[in-house]
Design an enzyme around this catalytic site. Structure first.
Site, PDB file in Angstrom:
ATOM      1  N   LYS A 175      28.584  32.018  37.015  1.00  0.00           N
ATOM      2  CA  LYS A 175      29.782  31.185  36.823  1.00  0.00           C
ATOM      3  C   LYS A 175      30.803  31.650  37.851  1.00  0.00           C
ATOM      4  CE  LYS A 175      33.492  30.694  35.414  1.00  0.00           C
ATOM      5  NZ  LYS A 175      34.633  30.393  36.335  1.00  0.00           N
ATOM      6  N   GLU A 178      36.527  28.935  39.778  1.00  0.00           N
ATOM      7  CA  GLU A 178      36.766  27.503  40.026  1.00  0.00           C
ATOM      8  C   GLU A 178      37.656  27.289  41.250  1.00  0.00           C
ATOM      9  OE1 GLU A 178      37.755  29.465  37.670  1.00  0.00           O
ATOM     10  OE2 GLU A 178      39.498  28.742  36.541  1.00  0.00           O
ATOM     11  N   SER A 228      40.365  39.888  36.362  1.00  0.00           N
ATOM     12  CA  SER A 228      41.586  40.615  36.008  1.00  0.00           C
ATOM     13  C   SER A 228      41.358  41.420  34.719  1.00  0.00           C
ATOM     14  CB  SER A 228      42.724  39.620  35.804  1.00  0.00           C
ATOM     15  OG  SER A 228      42.359  38.685  34.818  1.00  0.00           O
ATOM     16  N   CYS A 283      40.326  43.998  45.210  1.00  0.00           N
ATOM     17  CA  CYS A 283      40.490  44.957  44.119  1.00  0.00           C
ATOM     18  C   CYS A 283      40.526  46.380  44.658  1.00  0.00           C
ATOM     19  CB  CYS A 283      39.376  44.818  43.109  1.00  0.00           C
ATOM     20  SG  CYS A 283      37.801  45.278  43.804  1.00  0.00           S
TER      21      CYS A 283
HETATM   22  P1  NAD Z   1      40.458  36.087  36.658  1.00  0.00           P
HETATM   23  O1  NAD Z   1      40.363  37.116  35.606  1.00  0.00           O
HETATM   24  O2  NAD Z   1      41.562  35.090  36.583  1.00  0.00           O
HETATM   25  O3  NAD Z   1      39.093  35.223  36.722  1.00  0.00           O
HETATM   26  C1  NAD Z   1      37.828  35.834  36.801  1.00  0.00           C
HETATM   27  C2  NAD Z   1      36.795  34.905  36.177  1.00  0.00           C
HETATM   28  O4  NAD Z   1      37.108  34.707  34.796  1.00  0.00           O
HETATM   29  C3  NAD Z   1      36.770  33.514  36.819  1.00  0.00           C
HETATM   30  O5  NAD Z   1      35.443  33.092  36.915  1.00  0.00           O
HETATM   31  C4  NAD Z   1      37.585  32.661  35.840  1.00  0.00           C
HETATM   32  O6  NAD Z   1      37.150  31.321  35.811  1.00  0.00           O
HETATM   33  C5  NAD Z   1      37.312  33.334  34.499  1.00  0.00           C
HETATM   34  N1  NAD Z   1      38.471  33.271  33.585  1.00  0.00           N
HETATM   35  C6  NAD Z   1      39.789  33.233  33.910  1.00  0.00           C
HETATM   36  N2  NAD Z   1      40.548  33.230  32.792  1.00  0.00           N
HETATM   37  C7  NAD Z   1      39.698  33.289  31.745  1.00  0.00           C
HETATM   38  C8  NAD Z   1      39.885  33.325  30.331  1.00  0.00           C
HETATM   39  N3  NAD Z   1      41.093  33.303  29.791  1.00  0.00           N
HETATM   40  N4  NAD Z   1      38.786  33.379  29.551  1.00  0.00           N
HETATM   41  C9  NAD Z   1      37.555  33.415  30.077  1.00  0.00           C
HETATM   42  N5  NAD Z   1      37.320  33.376  31.405  1.00  0.00           N
HETATM   43  C10 NAD Z   1      38.373  33.321  32.241  1.00  0.00           C
HETATM   44  O7  NAD Z   1      40.479  36.864  38.057  1.00  0.00           O
HETATM   45  P2  NAD Z   1      40.725  36.253  39.508  1.00  0.00           P
HETATM   46  O8  NAD Z   1      42.161  35.892  39.640  1.00  0.00           O
HETATM   47  O9  NAD Z   1      39.692  35.240  39.823  1.00  0.00           O
HETATM   48  O10 NAD Z   1      40.380  37.530  40.411  1.00  0.00           O
HETATM   49  C11 NAD Z   1      41.318  38.517  40.722  1.00  0.00           C
HETATM   50  C12 NAD Z   1      41.215  39.690  39.779  1.00  0.00           C
HETATM   51  O11 NAD Z   1      39.897  40.229  39.828  1.00  0.00           O
HETATM   52  C13 NAD Z   1      42.135  40.840  40.156  1.00  0.00           C
HETATM   53  O12 NAD Z   1      42.683  41.359  38.987  1.00  0.00           O
HETATM   54  C14 NAD Z   1      41.211  41.845  40.826  1.00  0.00           C
HETATM   55  O13 NAD Z   1      41.640  43.181  40.767  1.00  0.00           O
HETATM   56  C15 NAD Z   1      39.975  41.640  40.024  1.00  0.00           C
HETATM   57  N6  NAD Z   1      38.801  42.109  40.759  1.00  0.00           N
HETATM   58  C16 NAD Z   1      38.255  43.276  40.351  1.00  0.00           C
HETATM   59  C17 NAD Z   1      37.165  43.770  41.030  1.00  0.00           C
HETATM   60  C18 NAD Z   1      36.541  45.059  40.611  1.00  0.00           C
HETATM   61  O14 NAD Z   1      35.484  45.371  41.113  1.00  0.00           O
HETATM   62  N7  NAD Z   1      37.115  45.815  39.703  1.00  0.00           N
HETATM   63  C19 NAD Z   1      36.627  43.075  42.121  1.00  0.00           C
HETATM   64  C20 NAD Z   1      37.211  41.876  42.497  1.00  0.00           C
HETATM   65  C21 NAD Z   1      38.317  41.398  41.794  1.00  0.00           C
END
Ligand code: NAD
Length: 498
Positions: A175, A178, A228, A283
């Protein structure tokens, strides 16, 4: 507006969504809507998981040598498709093309690691553990697994998991975010061309509804999530409650500790590269420079000079730094800069004034440097995920270490120094999952594993490397005896080895 809609990949073909829901996909450099993406509803979730479940028995029983051949072919195709994939990433994420190529290269490493799956799945064998009794161990795939990825690495993060999961005999439903959904479809086409049977790799486009559907589905046996921290916590809790194996990697606030004896030029270069690369949307980006003692003034001056020289603009034009992913995110980051200034930080370089090299109204914010940041400011406490570098000044190594260890996140950190003993001490004392010594973004190579501590990872297992192989397999131990004509009679006691 281009009316094309990015679909799902189910049963070896791109299929349009039938939920009636779509979302806009932007070109962040122009600010225009480039296309739509299908958003899965219950029917598509069911179809995707059913396809992955149907493909599992055949793939699980496909010999290791055949599976490995697919992996090698995929590795070659991925390597050849680097530029095509990078263009797609830049068009939807905004990062500059060279950076997008770099992310493909780091994902490729994991595909290469997975080519050695025959060795990685080898069990142990003990002859005569007891008289006439042998013991051996095997590792078996779990079944259909889900990978849920963030916007900031639309190719690399899926590649952290998918090659290993597939090589180990699982089937995968990915997944993607988006916000940049197209890279996943190119990956699906490459897998197909590599000879992967239909259904072994599925792409389900969507948002929370798709995620929840996967977390709850009884056929999904494990979940690898990256995103996140609040969503990672939620995914960990919900998937765990549904009885699944789960690893959920969350957000970060990475500190770079600079000791007075650090090489100033190297350190300033590293701070700028790691702070502003990918517009800070990594990240493992450095977001806090912890300057110890007298190094602060010259270091801030050196970083500021470099930051002012960076060219911000459309990632397809050879710029150093691209836009942020959406207009809303750009505004949120700009609000943090204002809040930092209001709280008393000194704004040394203000990215809000940037004049980007781009057409239209892209989501740009230039490199921003804040000095004299203190730990209670929101610019310090929160993950900003933008091109904002904060400098915190401290008097000693001990103060710097306490700051890093008190932070809620523990993803990556780095120390810059010429003193080997100080670096070694830091390596031992710092409570963070990935540590760099004069290396600002210490993303481990594929044969180690990636993962943070504290609120940067929920679950016990890190991503890729041998921990990834363990995550996507279950251990089984077999104790066996073959009749050789001797009989030992009845004995109802607990079996002892002798
Ligand atoms: P996000 O949490 O908004 O989204 C991540 C995924 O979760 C996406 O596929 C999204 O569609 C889904 N999602 C979003 N909200 C959701 C909800 N309420 N319920 C269920 N699914 C949901 O993160 P983002 O903005 O796409 O990415 C950036 C974040 O990812 C930053 O916080 C970054 O630090 C983190 N990140 C961490 C790593 C790591 O290895 N620790 C690596 C890359 C990014």
């Amino acid at each position: 507006m281009n009316a094309s809609t990015v679909g799902h990949w189910i049963d070896g073909a791109e299929v349009p969504g039938d939920s009636g829901r779509t979302a806009d996909v932007f070109d962040p450099a122009t600010g225009k809507v480039a296309r739509q993406v299908a958003m899965a509803g219950p029917a598509e979730i069911e179809r995707a998981v059913a396809s992955a479940a149907a493909a599992f028995p055949g793939w699980r029983d496909t010999s290791l040598s055949r599976r490995t051949r697919v992996l090698f072919a995929f590795r070659e195709l991925l390597d050849a498709a680097t530029d095509e994939l990078a263009e797609i990433i830049t068009a939807e994420h905004g990062k500059v093309v060279s950076d997008a190529q770099g992310e493909v290269a780091r994902g490729l490493e994991v595909a290469e690691f997975a080519c050695g799956i025959g060795h990685l799945l080898k069990g142990g064998y003990t002859e005569n553990a007891s008289t006439g009794v042998d013991v051996h161990s095997i590792r078996q795939p779990l079944g259909p697994v889900a990978v849920i990825s963030p916007f900031n690495f639309p190719a690399m993060v899926p590649l952290w998991f998918v090659p290993i999961a597939i090589a180990a005999g699982n089937t995968v439903v990915l997944k993607p975010s988006e916000k940049d959904p197209s890279a996943a479809l190119l990956l699906a086409r490459l897998w197909q061309r590599a000879g992967l049977p239909d259904g072994v790799f599925t792409v389900l486009q969507g948002d929370k509804e798709a995620v929840d559907g996967l977390l709850d589905h009884k056929s999904i046996k494990a979940v690898s999530f990256v995103g996140s921290t609040p969503v990672a916590q939620y995914v960990h809790q919900r998937a765990g409650a549904a009885g699944k194996r789960v690893q959920a990697l969350g957000g970060a606030k990475n500190h770079m500790v600079v000791l007075p004896d650090a090489d100033l030029e190297l350190t300033a270069d590293a701070a700028v590269n790691a702070g502003f690369g990918s517009a800070g949307e990594r990240c493992m980006a450095i977001s806090v420079v912890v300057a110890v003692g007298a190094v602060a003034d010259p270091l801030v001056a050196a970083i500021a000079e470099r930051a002012r020289g960076l060219r911000t603009g459309d990632g397809r034009r050879g710029c150093d730094m691209g836009p942020l992913v959406t207009g809303a995110h750009r505004d949120k980051v700009a609000d943090y800069v204002a809040a930092g200034e209001r709280a008393g930080a000194k704004l040394v370089v203000d990215g809000r004034e940037v004049v980007p090299d781009a057409d239209g109204s892209g989501f740009f914010l230039g490199p921003t440097l804040l000095d004299h940041v203190t730990p209670e400011m929101s610019v310090y406490t929160d993950e900003i995920f933008g091109p904002v570098l904060s400098v915190v000044r401290v008097d000693s190594y001990a103060e710097a270490l306490d700051l890093v260890n008190a932070n809620r996140y523990g993803n990556g950190t780095a120390i810059f120094t010429g003193d080997g003993a100080a670096a070694r001490r830091f390596e031992n004392e710092v409570e963070v999952g990935m540590v760099g010594v004069n290396v600002p973004i210490p993303v481990p190579v594929a044969h180690y594993s990636f993962g943070g501590w504290r609120d940067s990872l929920f679950g016990d297992t890190h991503a890729y490397g041998t921990e990834g192989v363990h995550f996507f397999t279950r251990g089984k131990v077999v104790t066996s005896r073959w009749p050789d004509g001797t009989r030992h009679g009845l004995d109802l006691g607990f079996p002892r080895n002798d």
